[in-house]
Design a protein around this motif. Structure first.
Motif, PDB file in Angstrom:
ATOM      1  N   SER A  31      -1.747   1.141  -4.770  1.00 34.25           N
ATOM      2  CA  SER A  31      -0.922   0.068  -4.204  1.00 34.25           C
ATOM      3  C   SER A  31      -0.223  -0.629  -5.360  1.00 34.25           C
ATOM      4  CB  SER A  31      -1.776  -0.913  -3.404  1.00 34.25           C
ATOM      5  OG  SER A  31      -2.731  -1.507  -4.241  1.00 34.25           O
TER       6      SER A  31
ATOM      7  N   ARG B 294       5.334   7.457  -1.933  1.00 34.82           N
ATOM      8  CA  ARG B 294       4.393   8.254  -1.141  1.00 34.82           C
ATOM      9  C   ARG B 294       4.643   9.742  -1.300  1.00 34.82           C
ATOM     10  NH1 ARG B 294       4.201   4.468   4.145  1.00 34.82           N
ATOM     11  NH2 ARG B 294       2.549   3.100   3.379  1.00 34.82           N
TER      12      ARG B 294
ATOM     13  N   THR C  79      -0.798   4.637  -0.978  1.00 39.00           N
ATOM     14  CA  THR C  79      -1.818   5.534  -0.421  1.00 39.00           C
ATOM     15  C   THR C  79      -3.108   4.728  -0.305  1.00 39.00           C
ATOM     16  OG1 THR C  79      -2.564   6.327  -2.580  1.00 39.00           O
ATOM     17  CG2 THR C  79      -0.768   7.549  -1.536  1.00 39.00           C
ATOM     18  N   ARG C  80      -4.199   5.405   0.052  1.00 40.11           N
ATOM     19  CA  ARG C  80      -5.472   4.681   0.168  1.00 40.11           C
ATOM     20  C   ARG C  80      -5.938   4.150  -1.178  1.00 40.11           C
ATOM     21  NH1 ARG C  80      -9.380   8.629   2.527  1.00 40.11           N
ATOM     22  NH2 ARG C  80      -7.692  10.103   2.615  1.00 40.11           N
TER      23      ARG C  80
ATOM     24  N   THR D 102       0.834  -1.198   0.000  1.00 42.56           N
ATOM     25  CA  THR D 102       0.000   0.000   0.000  1.00 42.56           C
ATOM     26  C   THR D 102       0.868   1.247   0.000  1.00 42.56           C
ATOM     27  OG1 THR D 102      -1.664  -1.207   1.245  1.00 42.56           O
ATOM     28  CG2 THR D 102      -1.866   1.181   1.199  1.00 42.56           C
TER      29      THR D 102
END
Length: 143
Positions: free
Chosen positions: A12, A100, A8-9, A6
């Protein structure tokens, strides 16, 4: 199948997209350093990754700098530990941190002008400094 990594939300990456190569490491290890391939080269094909959006690819490529090849493959080398699993974990965490950082759109800088009060303070400071230096010099007419 391994769990996706993962970023970020919404983003992935699949662990199958990562390619790890183990090489001999320089640094600590004593006699072991010449026998054991404990350094890790982690390769991630950024350009051909289906899970990363195009704007994020551009930001990550700019952030990667010399760590990205002409073909768009990010190469991260980790050899700070004597243990191969620790080097693997560090290389993966560095890749995730890079991705990220590239996931977020930087806020554009808005150019501002200095206020009138700040201009006056600056000029007042310059005149005070000028007066101090003027007082340090010899009086006029003294030779």
């Amino acid at each position: 199948m391994a769990d996706p990594i993962t970023i970020t939300r919404t983003v992935s990456i699949d662990p199958a997209e990562l390619d790890e190569t183990f090489v001999r490491s320089s640094g600590p290890g004593g006699q072991n350093v010449n026998k054991v391939a404990s350094a890790v080269q982690l390769r991630f094909d950024l350009v051909n990754s289906p899970n990363i959006p195009a704007p994020m690819k551009r930001r990550v490529a700019a952030l990667a700098g010399s760590r990205i090849t002409k073909e768009g493959v990010i190469v991260i080398t980790s050899n700070s530990h004597r243990d191969q699993p620790l080097n693997r974990a560090e290389a993966l965490s560095r890749l995730v941190a890079l991705l990220r950082e590239g996931a977020f759109v930087p806020k554009p800088r808005v150019a501002t002008r200095p206020t009138l009060a700040s201009k006056k303070r600056r000029l007042e400071g310059k005149s005070v400094r000028s007066a101090v230096k003027r007082m340090r010099s010899r009086p006029p007419g003294e030779d």
